[in-house]
Design an enzyme around this catalytic site. Structure first.
Site, PDB file in Angstrom:
ATOM      1  N   ILE A  93      35.576 100.659  33.385  1.00 33.53           N
ATOM      2  CA  ILE A  93      37.027 100.799  33.384  1.00 33.53           C
ATOM      3  C   ILE A  93      37.643  99.661  34.185  1.00 33.53           C
ATOM      4  O   ILE A  93      37.208  99.381  35.309  1.00 33.53           O
ATOM      5  CB  ILE A  93      37.450 102.131  34.035  1.00 33.53           C
ATOM      6  CG1 ILE A  93      36.700 103.302  33.401  1.00 33.53           C
ATOM      7  CG2 ILE A  93      38.956 102.341  33.920  1.00 33.53           C
ATOM      8  CD1 ILE A  93      36.766 104.576  34.235  1.00 33.53           C
ATOM      9  N   CYS A  94      38.643  99.023  33.604  1.00 33.58           N
ATOM     10  CA  CYS A  94      39.336  97.956  34.316  1.00 33.58           C
ATOM     11  C   CYS A  94      40.555  98.550  35.009  1.00 33.58           C
ATOM     12  O   CYS A  94      41.596  98.747  34.399  1.00 33.58           O
ATOM     13  CB  CYS A  94      39.753  96.868  33.322  1.00 33.58           C
ATOM     14  SG  CYS A  94      40.574  95.502  34.116  1.00 33.58           S
ATOM     15  N   LEU A  95      40.391  98.890  36.268  1.00 39.16           N
ATOM     16  CA  LEU A  95      41.466  99.549  37.011  1.00 39.16           C
ATOM     17  C   LEU A  95      41.390  99.037  38.450  1.00 39.16           C
ATOM     18  O   LEU A  95      40.372  99.195  39.122  1.00 39.16           O
ATOM     19  CB  LEU A  95      41.245 101.070  36.951  1.00 39.16           C
ATOM     20  CG  LEU A  95      42.312 101.974  37.555  1.00 39.16           C
ATOM     21  CD1 LEU A  95      43.629 101.839  36.800  1.00 39.16           C
ATOM     22  CD2 LEU A  95      41.855 103.430  37.534  1.00 39.16           C
TER      23      LEU A  95
END
Lengths: 154, 148
Positions: A93-95
């Site tokens: 996840i790109c967070l």
């Protein structure tokens, strides 16, 4: 690791508060987590009136002894990985709160809520544009992905 | 024969060693201990975090990182501390998620957020920001000097 290490104590407190007041769409298997406090599996339901309504997902949290000073390693696992511009098909996840913008005031609950809200604000279901290349070349641990730190375009 | 006791470092780390209120530095034993003793008393060098996700032994820090950490230690020591007196306005330390108990050592940040001293010092040694509002502590400290 002693029974009363600060990370264990904090994880235990988080677990109790999540059992007591789980946020909407978030559920967990407390017994399984009690077995290993450093590895949590969380069930997420896509929020109503969003593109993910009716879908359910699994999130995996891995914690280090330095939690909450170190951010947890959070990925989607299982059969069903949401199709979203910030979620790679391997579950990464790109967070930013999971890396650069992590703070020890954040928690499993706040990370889950951020991920639900990230899904809810999606307008069109699609994989990240670099999905194929990323999945082929990335480290198993999403926290080792350096270039995430500069990715604020999507 | 040769000297088997390797010196851990030749770098000048006196600034870091002087920080015993933040992180205990291992005190060098006076004189050379016997071989057996040297094995049993070997204390790993203290670990530092130039940034939150980076952990390095004191002997592996670059000069730049040493300066950065020494400055951090200096700044943390200027932040006010106190003991929890049972005041109802603040109840919980968001870092350990434990309730404050009367007599707990607290540290107050310029943004008015309060934490257990041990909890927040551990974080500030990695990042000089308030965990609750993300305000940079050094900038806030300067502003509070200017306005007073």
């Amino acid at each position: 690791m002693t029974e009363r290490s600060p990370s264990k104590r904090r994880l235990h407190r988080e677990l109790l508060s999540l059992i007591k007041e789980p946020p909407p769409g978030v559920s967990l298997d407390a017994e399984q987590i009690e077995q290993n406090l450093f590895l949590w599996t969380i069930h997420l339901e896509g929020a109503e009136r969003t593109l993910y309504e009716g879908e359910s997902f699994q999130l995996q949290f891995k914690f280090s002894d330095n939690y909450p000073f170190d951010s947890p390693e959070v990925i989607f696992t299982g059969e069903h990985i949401p199709i979203h511009p910030h979620v790679y098909s391997n579950g990464h996840i790109c967070l930013s709160i999971l890396t650069d913008d992590w703070s020890p005031a954040l928690s499993v609950q706040s990370v889950c809520l951020s991920i639900v809200s990230m899904l809810s604000s999606c307008k069109e279901k699609q994989r990240p544009p670099d999905n194929a290349f990323y999945v082929k070349t990335c480290n198993k641990n999403p926290k080792k992905t350096k270039w995430w730190y500069h990715d604020d375009s999507v | 024969m040769g000297n088997c006791l390797k010196r851990s470092t030749t770098d000048d780390i006196s600034l870091l060693r002087g920080s015993d209120s933040i992180r205990e530095a291992s005190s060098d034993p006076v004189g050379l201990p016997s071989y057996q003793e040297a094995l049993s008393v070997q204390v790993p060098p203290p670990l530092y975090h130039p940034s939150p996700s980076v952990t390095r032994s004191v002997t592996q820090l670059t000069e730049e990182e040493q300066i950065k950490i020494a400055k951090r230690i200096g700044l943390i020591q200027h932040l006010p501390t106190g003991k929890y007196d049972g005041c109802k306005k603040i109840r919980e330390c968001v870092i350990c998620m434990g309730e404050f108990m009367v007599g707990d050592a607290l540290r107050y940040l310029p943004c008015m957020h309060t934490y257990h001293m041990t909890c927040i010092d551990d974080w500030l040694m990695r990042s000089l920001t308030c965990p609750s509002c993300m305000e940079p502590v050094d900038a806030a400290l300067l502003t509070s000097y200017e306005t007073n």
